[in-house]
Design a protein around this motif. Sequence first.
Motif, mmCIF file in Angstrom:
data_model
loop_
_atom_site.group_PDB
_atom_site.id
_atom_site.type_symbol
_atom_site.label_atom_id
_atom_site.label_comp_id
_atom_site.label_asym_id
_atom_site.label_seq_id
_atom_site.Cartn_x
_atom_site.Cartn_y
_atom_site.Cartn_z
ATOM 1 N N ILE A 175 2.918 17.784 -7.537
ATOM 2 C CA ILE A 175 3.920 18.543 -6.782
ATOM 3 C C ILE A 175 5.107 17.658 -6.425
ATOM 4 O O ILE A 175 6.262 18.039 -6.609
ATOM 5 C CB ILE A 175 3.283 19.144 -5.506
ATOM 6 C CG1 ILE A 175 2.292 20.242 -5.874
ATOM 7 C CG2 ILE A 175 4.344 19.680 -4.567
ATOM 8 C CD1 ILE A 175 1.426 20.698 -4.723
ATOM 9 N N LEU A 176 4.822 16.471 -5.913
ATOM 10 C CA LEU A 176 5.896 15.581 -5.481
ATOM 11 C C LEU A 176 6.715 15.052 -6.658
ATOM 12 O O LEU A 176 7.935 14.919 -6.569
ATOM 13 C CB LEU A 176 5.327 14.426 -4.658
ATOM 14 C CG LEU A 176 4.714 14.822 -3.316
ATOM 15 C CD1 LEU A 176 4.074 13.620 -2.644
ATOM 16 C CD2 LEU A 176 5.739 15.456 -2.409
ATOM 17 N N LYS A 177 6.048 14.766 -7.770
ATOM 18 C CA LYS A 177 6.781 14.238 -8.925
ATOM 19 C C LYS A 177 7.644 15.302 -9.594
ATOM 20 O O LYS A 177 8.706 14.984 -10.120
ATOM 21 C CB LYS A 177 5.819 13.611 -9.930
ATOM 22 C CG LYS A 177 5.308 12.265 -9.472
ATOM 23 C CD LYS A 177 4.626 11.509 -10.569
ATOM 24 C CE LYS A 177 4.247 10.138 -10.049
ATOM 25 N NZ LYS A 177 3.695 9.285 -11.082
ATOM 26 N N LYS A 234 -20.163 11.245 -5.528
ATOM 27 C CA LYS A 234 -19.294 12.077 -4.707
ATOM 28 C C LYS A 234 -17.951 11.374 -4.613
ATOM 29 O O LYS A 234 -17.880 10.196 -4.298
ATOM 30 C CB LYS A 234 -19.871 12.267 -3.307
ATOM 31 C CG LYS A 234 -21.156 13.040 -3.293
ATOM 32 C CD LYS A 234 -21.669 13.174 -1.890
ATOM 33 C CE LYS A 234 -23.017 13.858 -1.882
ATOM 34 N NZ LYS A 234 -23.596 13.875 -0.545
ATOM 35 N N ASP A 235 -16.897 12.094 -4.873
ATOM 36 C CA ASP A 235 -15.573 11.487 -4.870
ATOM 37 C C ASP A 235 -14.937 11.652 -3.494
ATOM 38 O O ASP A 235 -14.357 12.682 -3.190
ATOM 39 C CB ASP A 235 -14.700 12.103 -5.952
ATOM 40 C CG ASP A 235 -13.397 11.374 -6.099
ATOM 41 O OD1 ASP A 235 -13.304 10.220 -5.646
ATOM 42 O OD2 ASP A 235 -12.466 11.952 -6.666
ATOM 43 N N ASN A 236 -15.089 10.649 -2.656
ATOM 44 C CA ASN A 236 -14.517 10.667 -1.314
ATOM 45 C C ASN A 236 -13.436 9.606 -1.161
ATOM 46 O O ASN A 236 -13.165 9.146 -0.061
ATOM 47 C CB ASN A 236 -15.606 10.437 -0.269
ATOM 48 C CG ASN A 236 -16.586 11.574 -0.217
ATOM 49 O OD1 ASN A 236 -16.215 12.719 -0.420
ATOM 50 N ND2 ASN A 236 -17.838 11.271 0.050
ATOM 51 N N THR A 237 -12.809 9.224 -2.267
ATOM 52 C CA THR A 237 -11.776 8.206 -2.211
ATOM 53 C C THR A 237 -10.597 8.708 -1.393
ATOM 54 O O THR A 237 -10.146 9.831 -1.570
ATOM 55 C CB THR A 237 -11.299 7.851 -3.624
ATOM 56 O OG1 THR A 237 -12.420 7.503 -4.422
ATOM 57 C CG2 THR A 237 -10.336 6.679 -3.586
ATOM 58 N N GLN A 238 -10.109 7.865 -0.507
ATOM 59 C CA GLN A 238 -8.960 8.229 0.329
ATOM 60 C C GLN A 238 -7.698 7.663 -0.295
ATOM 61 O O GLN A 238 -7.632 6.488 -0.630
ATOM 62 C CB GLN A 238 -9.131 7.668 1.733
ATOM 63 C CG GLN A 238 -7.946 7.920 2.629
ATOM 64 C CD GLN A 238 -8.129 7.312 4.005
ATOM 65 O OE1 GLN A 238 -9.227 6.990 4.419
ATOM 66 N NE2 GLN A 238 -7.036 7.159 4.710
ATOM 67 N N TYR A 239 -6.690 8.517 -0.455
ATOM 68 C CA TYR A 239 -5.392 8.113 -0.972
ATOM 69 C C TYR A 239 -4.342 8.434 0.080
ATOM 70 O O TYR A 239 -4.164 9.590 0.440
ATOM 71 C CB TYR A 239 -5.051 8.870 -2.261
ATOM 72 C CG TYR A 239 -6.016 8.631 -3.395
ATOM 73 C CD1 TYR A 239 -5.889 7.515 -4.200
ATOM 74 C CD2 TYR A 239 -7.044 9.520 -3.657
ATOM 75 C CE1 TYR A 239 -6.763 7.301 -5.248
ATOM 76 C CE2 TYR A 239 -7.922 9.311 -4.695
ATOM 77 C CZ TYR A 239 -7.785 8.198 -5.488
ATOM 78 O OH TYR A 239 -8.650 7.976 -6.517
ATOM 79 N N GLU A 268 -7.599 16.585 -5.448
ATOM 80 C CA GLU A 268 -6.540 16.811 -4.466
ATOM 81 C C GLU A 268 -5.394 15.814 -4.656
ATOM 82 O O GLU A 268 -4.227 16.170 -4.547
ATOM 83 C CB GLU A 268 -7.115 16.687 -3.052
ATOM 84 C CG GLU A 268 -6.140 17.041 -1.966
ATOM 85 C CD GLU A 268 -6.756 16.924 -0.588
ATOM 86 O OE1 GLU A 268 -6.087 17.349 0.358
ATOM 87 O OE2 GLU A 268 -7.872 16.400 -0.444
ATOM 88 N N TYR A 269 -5.743 14.574 -4.963
ATOM 89 C CA TYR A 269 -4.738 13.524 -5.184
ATOM 90 C C TYR A 269 -3.783 13.904 -6.312
ATOM 91 O O TYR A 269 -2.568 13.850 -6.161
ATOM 92 C CB TYR A 269 -5.451 12.206 -5.485
ATOM 93 C CG TYR A 269 -4.585 11.137 -6.080
ATOM 94 C CD1 TYR A 269 -3.647 10.468 -5.310
ATOM 95 C CD2 TYR A 269 -4.701 10.792 -7.422
ATOM 96 C CE1 TYR A 269 -2.852 9.481 -5.864
ATOM 97 C CE2 TYR A 269 -3.911 9.810 -7.981
ATOM 98 C CZ TYR A 269 -2.994 9.157 -7.190
ATOM 99 O OH TYR A 269 -2.203 8.185 -7.738
ATOM 100 N N PHE A 270 -4.337 14.314 -7.451
ATOM 101 C CA PHE A 270 -3.492 14.652 -8.591
ATOM 102 C C PHE A 270 -2.658 15.914 -8.347
ATOM 103 O O PHE A 270 -1.553 16.037 -8.856
ATOM 104 C CB PHE A 270 -4.320 14.770 -9.874
ATOM 105 C CG PHE A 270 -4.739 13.431 -10.413
ATOM 106 C CD1 PHE A 270 -3.796 12.521 -10.854
ATOM 107 C CD2 PHE A 270 -6.078 13.076 -10.470
ATOM 108 C CE1 PHE A 270 -4.162 11.276 -11.348
ATOM 109 C CE2 PHE A 270 -6.462 11.839 -10.964
ATOM 110 C CZ PHE A 270 -5.500 10.942 -11.391
ATOM 111 N N ILE A 288 3.011 10.776 4.354
ATOM 112 C CA ILE A 288 3.264 12.210 4.270
ATOM 113 C C ILE A 288 1.968 13.005 4.092
ATOM 114 O O ILE A 288 1.863 14.142 4.529
ATOM 115 C CB ILE A 288 4.275 12.522 3.142
ATOM 116 C CG1 ILE A 288 4.840 13.923 3.284
ATOM 117 C CG2 ILE A 288 3.672 12.358 1.788
ATOM 118 C CD1 ILE A 288 5.809 14.056 4.383
ATOM 119 N N TYR A 289 0.970 12.382 3.459
ATOM 120 C CA TYR A 289 -0.253 13.126 3.164
ATOM 121 C C TYR A 289 -1.391 12.152 2.905
ATOM 122 O O TYR A 289 -1.179 11.086 2.332
ATOM 123 C CB TYR A 289 -0.030 14.007 1.934
ATOM 124 C CG TYR A 289 -1.055 15.086 1.740
ATOM 125 C CD1 TYR A 289 -0.932 16.307 2.384
ATOM 126 C CD2 TYR A 289 -2.155 14.890 0.923
ATOM 127 C CE1 TYR A 289 -1.871 17.297 2.213
ATOM 128 C CE2 TYR A 289 -3.105 15.882 0.743
ATOM 129 C CZ TYR A 289 -2.959 17.087 1.395
ATOM 130 O OH TYR A 289 -3.894 18.065 1.240
#
Length: 93
Positions: free
Chosen positions: A44-46, A69-74, A37-39, A29-30
Amino acid sequence: MYIVVGILALVFIFISLIQTLLNRNWKLIYTAYGNVEYFKIIAILKTEGIKLKIETPYRGIDSRNTRFKDNTQYDIYVKKDEEHLAIKALQKR
């Protein structure tokens, strides 16, 4: 040597088949990049009560220049039957 390569190929195929069967009821979905951005998306979903699953693809080794730099992909997955609810929730934000 050929037997070992054949066995490894069969194991790889078997694991891929299992993952495909387990993930067929989930829809991507995203894709969020970074913790902030992850949190936001997870919150929103929870709050809407939507069941979700998160996967983090392999990132490789961070170099010294980019480790802060936080570029972790979720990758955020939801159940297929709740996909329309998740889309509505994300459009409201």
